[in-house]
Write an enzyme that holds these catalytic residues in place. Structure first.
Site, PDB file in Angstrom:
ATOM      1  N   LYS A   8       8.605  -2.533  15.748  1.00  0.00           N
ATOM      2  CA  LYS A   8       8.957  -1.194  15.235  1.00  0.00           C
ATOM      3  C   LYS A   8       9.903  -0.496  16.200  1.00  0.00           C
ATOM      4  CE  LYS A   8       6.682  -1.434  11.459  1.00  0.00           C
ATOM      5  NZ  LYS A   8       7.412  -1.598  10.201  1.00  0.00           N
ATOM      6  N   TYR A  22       3.653  -6.409  17.175  1.00  0.00           N
ATOM      7  CA  TYR A  22       3.902  -5.565  16.007  1.00  0.00           C
ATOM      8  C   TYR A  22       4.585  -4.264  16.423  1.00  0.00           C
ATOM      9  CZ  TYR A  22       3.025  -2.025  12.480  1.00  0.00           C
ATOM     10  OH  TYR A  22       3.194  -0.983  11.596  1.00  0.00           O
ATOM     11  N   ASP A  52       9.973  -7.523  -3.206  1.00  0.00           N
ATOM     12  CA  ASP A  52       8.730  -7.814  -2.482  1.00  0.00           C
ATOM     13  C   ASP A  52       8.437  -9.300  -2.659  1.00  0.00           C
ATOM     14  OD1 ASP A  52       5.882  -7.944  -1.703  1.00  0.00           O
ATOM     15  OD2 ASP A  52       5.933  -5.765  -1.834  1.00  0.00           O
ATOM     16  N   TYR A  59       0.822  -1.224   0.000  1.00  0.00           N
ATOM     17  CA  TYR A  59       0.000   0.000   0.000  1.00  0.00           C
ATOM     18  C   TYR A  59       0.854   1.272   0.000  1.00  0.00           C
ATOM     19  CZ  TYR A  59      -3.281   3.453   1.954  1.00  0.00           C
ATOM     20  OH  TYR A  59      -4.033   4.570   2.199  1.00  0.00           O
ATOM     21  N   ARG A  69      -7.769  10.146  15.658  1.00  0.00           N
ATOM     22  CA  ARG A  69      -6.536   9.741  14.981  1.00  0.00           C
ATOM     23  C   ARG A  69      -6.113  10.829  14.004  1.00  0.00           C
ATOM     24  NH1 ARG A  69      -7.094   6.734  18.458  1.00  0.00           N
ATOM     25  NH2 ARG A  69      -6.999   4.454  18.508  1.00  0.00           N
ATOM     26  N   LEU A 112       5.465 -10.568  -2.223  1.00  0.00           N
ATOM     27  CA  LEU A 112       4.043 -10.609  -2.609  1.00  0.00           C
ATOM     28  C   LEU A 112       3.165 -11.285  -1.556  1.00  0.00           C
ATOM     29  CD1 LEU A 112       4.333 -11.443  -6.445  1.00  0.00           C
ATOM     30  CD2 LEU A 112       4.206  -9.195  -5.364  1.00  0.00           C
ATOM     31  N   ASN A 169       1.589  -9.859   0.713  1.00  0.00           N
ATOM     32  CA  ASN A 169       0.391  -9.025   0.918  1.00  0.00           C
ATOM     33  C   ASN A 169       0.226  -8.024  -0.222  1.00  0.00           C
ATOM     34  OD1 ASN A 169      -1.892  -8.401   2.461  1.00  0.00           O
ATOM     35  ND2 ASN A 169      -0.875  -6.654   3.412  1.00  0.00           N
ATOM     36  N   SER A 203       6.199   3.564  13.142  1.00  0.00           N
ATOM     37  CA  SER A 203       4.770   3.788  13.344  1.00  0.00           C
ATOM     38  C   SER A 203       4.540   4.607  14.602  1.00  0.00           C
ATOM     39  CB  SER A 203       4.094   2.421  13.500  1.00  0.00           C
ATOM     40  OG  SER A 203       2.797   2.584  14.018  1.00  0.00           O
TER      41      SER A 203
HETATM   42  P1  NAD Z   1       1.497  -3.653   3.017  1.00  0.00           P
HETATM   43  O1  NAD Z   1       1.247  -4.968   3.644  1.00  0.00           O
HETATM   44  O2  NAD Z   1       0.526  -3.136   2.041  1.00  0.00           O
HETATM   45  O3  NAD Z   1       2.947  -3.646   2.327  1.00  0.00           O
HETATM   46  C1  NAD Z   1       4.033  -4.394   2.830  1.00  0.00           C
HETATM   47  C2  NAD Z   1       4.684  -5.093   1.647  1.00  0.00           C
HETATM   48  O4  NAD Z   1       5.820  -5.832   2.122  1.00  0.00           O
HETATM   49  C3  NAD Z   1       3.761  -6.096   0.960  1.00  0.00           C
HETATM   50  O5  NAD Z   1       3.784  -5.868  -0.432  1.00  0.00           O
HETATM   51  C4  NAD Z   1       4.344  -7.464   1.321  1.00  0.00           C
HETATM   52  O6  NAD Z   1       4.132  -8.393   0.299  1.00  0.00           O
HETATM   53  C5  NAD Z   1       5.812  -7.119   1.522  1.00  0.00           C
HETATM   54  N1  NAD Z   1       6.547  -7.992   2.460  1.00  0.00           N
HETATM   55  C6  NAD Z   1       6.235  -8.310   3.733  1.00  0.00           C
HETATM   56  N2  NAD Z   1       7.169  -9.110   4.275  1.00  0.00           N
HETATM   57  C7  NAD Z   1       8.122  -9.301   3.306  1.00  0.00           C
HETATM   58  C8  NAD Z   1       9.333 -10.022   3.254  1.00  0.00           C
HETATM   59  N3  NAD Z   1       9.790 -10.734   4.297  1.00  0.00           N
HETATM   60  N4  NAD Z   1      10.066  -9.998   2.098  1.00  0.00           N
HETATM   61  C9  NAD Z   1       9.618  -9.285   1.031  1.00  0.00           C
HETATM   62  N5  NAD Z   1       8.476  -8.575   1.030  1.00  0.00           N
HETATM   63  C10 NAD Z   1       7.724  -8.587   2.160  1.00  0.00           C
HETATM   64  O7  NAD Z   1       1.709  -2.597   4.221  1.00  0.00           O
HETATM   65  P2  NAD Z   1       1.786  -1.008   4.187  1.00  0.00           P
HETATM   66  O8  NAD Z   1       0.553  -0.473   4.803  1.00  0.00           O
HETATM   67  O9  NAD Z   1       2.198  -0.549   2.858  1.00  0.00           O
HETATM   68  O10 NAD Z   1       2.950  -0.780   5.250  1.00  0.00           O
HETATM   69  C11 NAD Z   1       4.291  -0.615   4.850  1.00  0.00           C
HETATM   70  C12 NAD Z   1       5.153  -0.453   6.077  1.00  0.00           C
HETATM   71  O11 NAD Z   1       4.677   0.652   6.851  1.00  0.00           O
HETATM   72  C13 NAD Z   1       5.130  -1.673   7.016  1.00  0.00           C
HETATM   73  O12 NAD Z   1       6.422  -1.853   7.547  1.00  0.00           O
HETATM   74  C14 NAD Z   1       4.157  -1.250   8.100  1.00  0.00           C
HETATM   75  O13 NAD Z   1       4.426  -1.882   9.302  1.00  0.00           O
HETATM   76  C15 NAD Z   1       4.434   0.250   8.182  1.00  0.00           C
HETATM   77  N6  NAD Z   1       3.305   1.030   8.719  1.00  0.00           N
HETATM   78  C16 NAD Z   1       2.068   0.909   8.150  1.00  0.00           C
HETATM   79  C17 NAD Z   1       0.992   1.615   8.691  1.00  0.00           C
HETATM   80  C18 NAD Z   1      -0.383   1.488   8.092  1.00  0.00           C
HETATM   81  O14 NAD Z   1      -1.347   1.846   8.778  1.00  0.00           O
HETATM   82  N7  NAD Z   1      -0.537   1.031   6.868  1.00  0.00           N
HETATM   83  C19 NAD Z   1       1.180   2.457   9.797  1.00  0.00           C
HETATM   84  C20 NAD Z   1       2.453   2.555  10.352  1.00  0.00           C
HETATM   85  C21 NAD Z   1       3.514   1.831   9.798  1.00  0.00           C
HETATM   86  N1  UFG Z   2     -12.487   2.005  14.470  1.00  0.00           N
HETATM   87  C1  UFG Z   2     -13.846   1.799  14.613  1.00  0.00           C
HETATM   88  N2  UFG Z   2     -14.427   0.798  13.888  1.00  0.00           N
HETATM   89  C2  UFG Z   2     -13.718   0.002  13.038  1.00  0.00           C
HETATM   90  C3  UFG Z   2     -12.330   0.223  12.905  1.00  0.00           C
HETATM   91  C4  UFG Z   2     -11.737   1.229  13.644  1.00  0.00           C
HETATM   92  O1  UFG Z   2     -14.514   2.500  15.372  1.00  0.00           O
HETATM   93  O2  UFG Z   2     -14.307  -0.902  12.426  1.00  0.00           O
HETATM   94  C5  UFG Z   2     -11.849   3.104  15.220  1.00  0.00           C
HETATM   95  C6  UFG Z   2     -10.769   2.646  16.190  1.00  0.00           C
HETATM   96  O3  UFG Z   2     -11.320   2.288  17.421  1.00  0.00           O
HETATM   97  C7  UFG Z   2      -9.870   3.894  16.251  1.00  0.00           C
HETATM   98  C8  UFG Z   2      -9.997   4.496  14.838  1.00  0.00           C
HETATM   99  O4  UFG Z   2     -11.199   3.947  14.303  1.00  0.00           O
HETATM  100  O5  UFG Z   2     -10.386   4.829  17.176  1.00  0.00           O
HETATM  101  C9  UFG Z   2      -8.833   4.133  13.930  1.00  0.00           C
HETATM  102  O6  UFG Z   2      -8.650   2.723  13.945  1.00  0.00           O
HETATM  103  P1  UFG Z   2      -7.725   1.979  12.865  1.00  0.00           P
HETATM  104  O7  UFG Z   2      -7.851   0.519  13.120  1.00  0.00           O
HETATM  105  O8  UFG Z   2      -8.027   2.470  11.503  1.00  0.00           O
HETATM  106  O9  UFG Z   2      -6.256   2.504  13.203  1.00  0.00           O
HETATM  107  P2  UFG Z   2      -5.410   2.436  14.553  1.00  0.00           P
HETATM  108  O10 UFG Z   2      -5.136   3.843  14.963  1.00  0.00           O
HETATM  109  O11 UFG Z   2      -6.015   1.530  15.549  1.00  0.00           O
HETATM  110  O12 UFG Z   2      -4.065   1.739  14.059  1.00  0.00           O
HETATM  111  C10 UFG Z   2      -3.366   2.148  12.875  1.00  0.00           C
HETATM  112  C11 UFG Z   2      -2.606   0.953  12.299  1.00  0.00           C
HETATM  113  C12 UFG Z   2      -1.498   0.545  13.229  1.00  0.00           C
HETATM  114  C13 UFG Z   2      -0.622   1.741  13.528  1.00  0.00           C
HETATM  115  C14 UFG Z   2      -1.447   2.876  14.074  1.00  0.00           C
HETATM  116  C15 UFG Z   2      -0.625   4.103  14.336  1.00  0.00           C
HETATM  117  O13 UFG Z   2      -3.490  -0.134  12.116  1.00  0.00           O
HETATM  118  O14 UFG Z   2      -0.705  -0.419  12.616  1.00  0.00           O
HETATM  119  O15 UFG Z   2      -2.489   3.194  13.166  1.00  0.00           O
HETATM  120  O16 UFG Z   2      -0.021   4.502  13.164  1.00  0.00           O
HETATM  121  F1  UFG Z   2       0.315   1.377  14.423  1.00  0.00           F
END
Ligand code: NAD
Ligand code: UFG
Length: 343
Positions: free
Chosen positions: A152, A148, A31, A11, A230, A33, A35, A124
């Site tokens: 980080k 998780y 990657d 993503y 948030r 793949l 996810n 994160s």
């Molecule tokens: P995502 O799952 O969409 O992307 C992660 C990608 O990494 C995927 O394409 C997956 O196939 C690949 N991957 C995972 N493990 C692998 C491995 N061992 N070798 C090769 N490829 C691998 O997730 P995202 O939302 O794009 O998140 C990217 C990064 O940002 C992650 O490290 C996640 O923890 C961090 N992050 C995400 C969020 C969020 O809310 N999306 C918030 C804070 C931090």
């Molecule tokens: N929420 C609902 N209903 C739902 C889903 C979420 O009410 O079905 C609420 C949650 O309680 C929270 C807010 O919406 O108050 C946001 O929730 P998210 O699950 O979208 O996001 P979080 O803040 O819980 O967590 C996200 C990522 C984590 C990351 C964090 C901080 O999932 O990986 O943001 O960056 F660590």
């Protein structure tokens, strides 16, 4: 300049690949793949009119990663590859610790071996734990409530220690707040497997009629309307934040919040979505979700000061683009399937 983007078809990675290609970087993606889909590579090429190089490989493997370094002169790494589902990390801690920490160590080792000095890491806001918002980079970190989050925090410490020992190593530790939205083309975005855990993809699936109604987890928090607050950030702003971080790396490890600095409650986000897209989102109030905190938003001033970056897209654009992707994406096909579950 050649940038290795691990997890580049995911993503946030895919949007960052677009931003990097548009900024003139050569992009090499690694990657596995687990996810994401290979098709995303074509979408990135379609958006940018440029080609990225793709390797399907496991970044926890020294051997596999070295293949890339033997083929390309790498100038910098952006390390997105990781597993990110909080609940799953509680059920499968070993998978999370292994994948997220070993991959970071493998890449850091490759940097030393091949003389790569630039490293950008996906951290994160979860590392702030139960601190009081707004979160500032130099706050003392509190324990997170899940494996998780611990991965980080540990990766941040590992990279900080390496940068202390080898000061030529320049590391940006980027703490993301809540990424939402999608590229305005609708070609790339967030496509979670099964029933989404996160708010925005849940809302878009309710809008689509795939899910009946949203459950709002708690309305008794000490916030503006009792629902969780948030800092939602448009994924395109986040992607641009990575380019800014890469362009402004300096020796040592430096932490930056990537958020907007604005807190939005669940009910406010639902209202914004309804207004942006003219679709009603039915919801009910449910119990608090275990592990959730009341408020999480950034003090985003350090990134502005030091990287010259601020988020510019508002909550309406986030809701519009998230919905546009959901509509467009479903036309293209079904969700990705997770293939990596080792333990
Ligand atoms: P995502 O799952 O969409 O992307 C992660 C990608 O990494 C995927 O394409 C997956 O196939 C690949 N991957 C995972 N493990 C692998 C491995 N061992 N070798 C090769 N490829 C691998 O997730 P995202 O939302 O794009 O998140 C990217 C990064 O940002 C992650 O490290 C996640 O923890 C961090 N992050 C995400 C969020 C969020 O809310 N999306 C918030 C804070 C931090
Ligand atoms: N929420 C609902 N209903 C739902 C889903 C979420 O009410 O079905 C609420 C949650 O309680 C929270 C807010 O919406 O108050 C946001 O929730 P998210 O699950 O979208 O996001 P979080 O803040 O819980 O967590 C996200 C990522 C984590 C990351 C964090 C901080 O999932 O990986 O943001 O960056 F660590």
């Amino acid at each position: 300049m050649n940038i290795l983007v691990t997890g580049g078809l995911g993503y946030i990675g895919s949007h960052t690949c677009v931003a990097l290609l548009e900024a003139g970087y050569n992009v090499i993606v690694a990657d596995n793949l687990c996810n994401s889909k290979e098709e995303t590579k074509n979408r990135i090429n379609q958006i940018t009119g440029k080609e990225l190089t793709f390797y399907q490989l496991e970044v926890t493997s020294d051997y596999a990663v070295e293949e890339i370094f033997n083929q390309h002169e790498i100038d910098g790494i952006i390390h997105f590859a990781g597993l990110k589902a909080v609940g799953e990390s509680v059920e499968k801690p070993l998978v999370y610790y292994y994948n997220n920490i070993v991959s970071t160590m493998v890449l850091a080792r490759a940097c030393q071996k091949y003389g790569v000095k630039r490293f950008v890491f996906s951290s994160s806001a979860t590392v702030y734990g139960d601190n009081k918002a707004p979160f500032i980079e130099d706050m003392k970190l509190l324990p997170t409530t899940n494996p998780y989050g611990e991965t980080k925090a540990m990766c941040e410490r590992i990279l900080t220690d390496i940068a202390k020992a080898y000061p030529v190593f320049s590391v940006a530790l980027l703490r993301y707040f809540n990424p939402v939205g999608a590229h305005e083309s609708g070609l790339i975005g967030e496509a979670p497997n099964g029933i989404p855990n996160n708010l925005m993809p849940y809302v878009t699936q309710v809008a689509k009629g795939k899910l009946e109604k949203l459950r709002v987890f708690g309305n008794d928090y000490p916030t503006i309307d009792g629902t969780g607050v948030r800092d939602y950030i448009h994924v395109l702003d986040l992607a641009e934040g990575h380019v800014a971080a890469l362009n402004n790396l300096k020796e040592g490890a430096h932490v930056y919040n990537l958020g907007t600095g604005q807190g939005t409650s669940v009910l406010k986000l639902v209202k914004a979505f309804e207004e942006a897209n003219g679709i009603k989102i039915p919801y009910e109030i449910a119990a608090r979700r275990p592990g959730d905190i009341a408020s999480c938003y950034a003090d985003a001033s350090k990134a502005e000061r030091e990287l010259g970056w601020t988020a510019t897209r508002n909550i309406v654009a986030m809701c519009r683009d998230a919905w546009n992707f959901e509509k467009t994406y479903r036309k293209h096909g079904e969700n990705t399937k997770k293939v990596l579950m080792l333990f």
